[in-house]
Design a protein around this motif. Sequence first.
Motif, PDB file in Angstrom:
ATOM      1  N   LEU A 103       0.828  -1.208   0.000  1.00  0.00           N
ATOM      2  CA  LEU A 103       0.000   0.000   0.000  1.00  0.00           C
ATOM      3  C   LEU A 103       0.864   1.259   0.000  1.00  0.00           C
ATOM      4  O   LEU A 103       0.580   2.220  -0.733  1.00  0.00           O
ATOM      5  CB  LEU A 103      -0.926  -0.032   1.217  1.00  0.00           C
ATOM      6  N   LYS A 104       1.928   1.277   0.797  1.00  0.00           N
ATOM      7  CA  LYS A 104       2.749   2.481   0.927  1.00  0.00           C
ATOM      8  C   LYS A 104       3.385   2.874  -0.408  1.00  0.00           C
ATOM      9  O   LYS A 104       3.274   4.028  -0.844  1.00  0.00           O
ATOM     10  CB  LYS A 104       3.830   2.257   1.985  1.00  0.00           C
ATOM     11  N   ARG A 105       4.047   1.917  -1.072  1.00  0.00           N
ATOM     12  CA  ARG A 105       4.704   2.247  -2.340  1.00  0.00           C
ATOM     13  C   ARG A 105       3.690   2.573  -3.433  1.00  0.00           C
ATOM     14  O   ARG A 105       3.925   3.440  -4.283  1.00  0.00           O
ATOM     15  CB  ARG A 105       5.596   1.092  -2.804  1.00  0.00           C
ATOM     16  N   THR A 106       2.561   1.879  -3.413  1.00  0.00           N
ATOM     17  CA  THR A 106       1.516   2.178  -4.389  1.00  0.00           C
ATOM     18  C   THR A 106       1.039   3.614  -4.236  1.00  0.00           C
ATOM     19  O   THR A 106       0.914   4.357  -5.224  1.00  0.00           O
ATOM     20  CB  THR A 106       0.335   1.212  -4.220  1.00  0.00           C
ATOM     21  N   LYS A 107       0.777   4.016  -2.998  1.00  0.00           N
ATOM     22  CA  LYS A 107       0.275   5.378  -2.760  1.00  0.00           C
ATOM     23  C   LYS A 107       1.325   6.421  -3.136  1.00  0.00           C
ATOM     24  O   LYS A 107       0.998   7.444  -3.757  1.00  0.00           O
ATOM     25  CB  LYS A 107      -0.145   5.534  -1.301  1.00  0.00           C
ATOM     26  N   GLU A 108       2.567   6.181  -2.782  1.00  0.00           N
ATOM     27  CA  GLU A 108       3.623   7.126  -3.145  1.00  0.00           C
ATOM     28  C   GLU A 108       3.691   7.309  -4.662  1.00  0.00           C
ATOM     29  O   GLU A 108       3.785   8.440  -5.161  1.00  0.00           O
ATOM     30  CB  GLU A 108       4.969   6.629  -2.622  1.00  0.00           C
ATOM     31  N   PHE A 109       3.632   6.193  -5.385  1.00  0.00           N
ATOM     32  CA  PHE A 109       3.757   6.264  -6.843  1.00  0.00           C
ATOM     33  C   PHE A 109       2.577   6.998  -7.467  1.00  0.00           C
ATOM     34  O   PHE A 109       2.758   7.939  -8.259  1.00  0.00           O
ATOM     35  CB  PHE A 109       3.870   4.857  -7.432  1.00  0.00           C
ATOM     36  N   PHE A 110       1.358   6.594  -7.140  1.00  0.00           N
ATOM     37  CA  PHE A 110       0.202   7.182  -7.824  1.00  0.00           C
ATOM     38  C   PHE A 110      -0.106   8.599  -7.338  1.00  0.00           C
ATOM     39  O   PHE A 110      -0.621   9.411  -8.117  1.00  0.00           O
ATOM     40  CB  PHE A 110      -1.012   6.261  -7.725  1.00  0.00           C
ATOM     41  N   ASP A 111       0.221   8.920  -6.100  1.00  0.00           N
ATOM     42  CA  ASP A 111       0.089  10.318  -5.678  1.00  0.00           C
ATOM     43  C   ASP A 111       0.983  11.210  -6.535  1.00  0.00           C
ATOM     44  O   ASP A 111       0.562  12.290  -6.994  1.00  0.00           O
ATOM     45  CB  ASP A 111       0.467  10.471  -4.204  1.00  0.00           C
ATOM     46  N   LYS A 112       2.211  10.776  -6.746  1.00  0.00           N
ATOM     47  CA  LYS A 112       3.139  11.565  -7.559  1.00  0.00           C
ATOM     48  C   LYS A 112       2.712  11.579  -9.023  1.00  0.00           C
ATOM     49  O   LYS A 112       2.692  12.637  -9.672  1.00  0.00           O
ATOM     50  CB  LYS A 112       4.551  10.991  -7.429  1.00  0.00           C
ATOM     51  N   LEU A 113       2.361  10.418  -9.561  1.00  0.00           N
ATOM     52  CA  LEU A 113       1.933  10.345 -10.963  1.00  0.00           C
ATOM     53  C   LEU A 113       0.748  11.266 -11.217  1.00  0.00           C
ATOM     54  O   LEU A 113       0.710  12.005 -12.217  1.00  0.00           O
ATOM     55  CB  LEU A 113       1.553   8.907 -11.314  1.00  0.00           C
ATOM     56  N   ASN A 114      -0.214  11.258 -10.310  1.00  0.00           N
ATOM     57  CA  ASN A 114      -1.425  12.052 -10.512  1.00  0.00           C
ATOM     58  C   ASN A 114      -1.159  13.546 -10.431  1.00  0.00           C
ATOM     59  O   ASN A 114      -1.956  14.350 -10.938  1.00  0.00           O
ATOM     60  CB  ASN A 114      -2.490  11.642  -9.496  1.00  0.00           C
ATOM     61  N   SER A 115      -0.049  13.938  -9.839  1.00  0.00           N
ATOM     62  CA  SER A 115       0.285  15.365  -9.801  1.00  0.00           C
ATOM     63  C   SER A 115       0.637  15.896 -11.187  1.00  0.00           C
ATOM     64  O   SER A 115       0.659  17.111 -11.401  1.00  0.00           O
ATOM     65  CB  SER A 115       1.447  15.613  -8.832  1.00  0.00           C
TER      66      SER A 115
END
Length: 345
Positions: free
Chosen positions: A209-221
């Motif tokens: 969950l942690k790495r997934t959230k980090e990746f998609f939070d950044k991607l969505n920016s």
Amino acid sequence: MNMKHVPLLLAVAVLLPGTIQAQDYAVGADISFLAQAEKDGAVFKDNGVPKPGLQILKDHGYNWVRLRLFHTPAQLPNNLEYTIALAKDAKKLGFKFLLDYHYADDWADPGKQPIPKAWHGKSHEELVKAVFEYTRDTIAAFRESGALPDIVQVGNEVINGMLWPDGKLPENWDNFAQLIYAGINGVDAGRGNNLRPKIMIHIDRGADLKRTKEFFDKLNSYDIPYDIIGQSYYPWWHGSLNQLRQNLESMAREYQKDIIVVEAAYNWKPGNYLNKSAPFPESPAGQKEFLDELNRVVTETPNGRGKGVFWWEPAVRGPLTARGFFDDQYNALPVITVFDGFTRH
């Protein structure tokens, strides 16, 4: 109600709870090795009856195929000509088609994202142009052959970026985002007057969950216009089904995107759990139980956001044969029956 259809309807209801409907749920398999295996003499059998591998999958409820595309492979068969031919065969049988761009001449994954040899020495701007033109031209080739993909993966397991070192993460997020945009724009440019295939962004953190959230939070920016989150989930690498469930729930809440477990597998004979406790026996029965439970977890994703499961890879041979759907004599294993109650549309 015609009572002879009641058992089938009940089977679908059990398989696909909540708001998920059979027609929009992907029961899928990556069959990128299939044509090569059959060309090399493999004769796959279902209940002792020889059949083409695609037909066996169709007979057991599969409605999607996934095919990888390498730029200029030296060893593996997955070039444009091979992939178009296999996609056409699948489309003729009514399968939908997910195209997996590796943007490499060989495997691209979290540990390596090599630039195709033909693109060596290019600047970042030249790589962006190359990704756009290559994607545009290959999508056009699929379209002209009558095999336009229904979903396109722009990159394979891109948690650490793509086209290293130019698009490597975390240091080159701006470059990576521009490369992803170039791929998406190439899909648009190559599709002609057809509807745009849905765009998938694929990482390999199904139970993280942690790495997934980090990746998609950044991607969505970066406001990248994608439709589907793809995840790989191999339990011996990635964690438990409960951790996968938690991550699916988090993604569904946070991102309001459809989610597909686009790579998953489990052994039918011992291999990955020789020195540690296995969540299921590494046996034909255990392999079937794993897929049944994995599918249950995906279908229970909140708001109907869990949209499918793809197996990697039913026809694989050699050292990874134990992850496939067929035993050493090419007989279909019990895992093939998990979706027998699924109605194809």
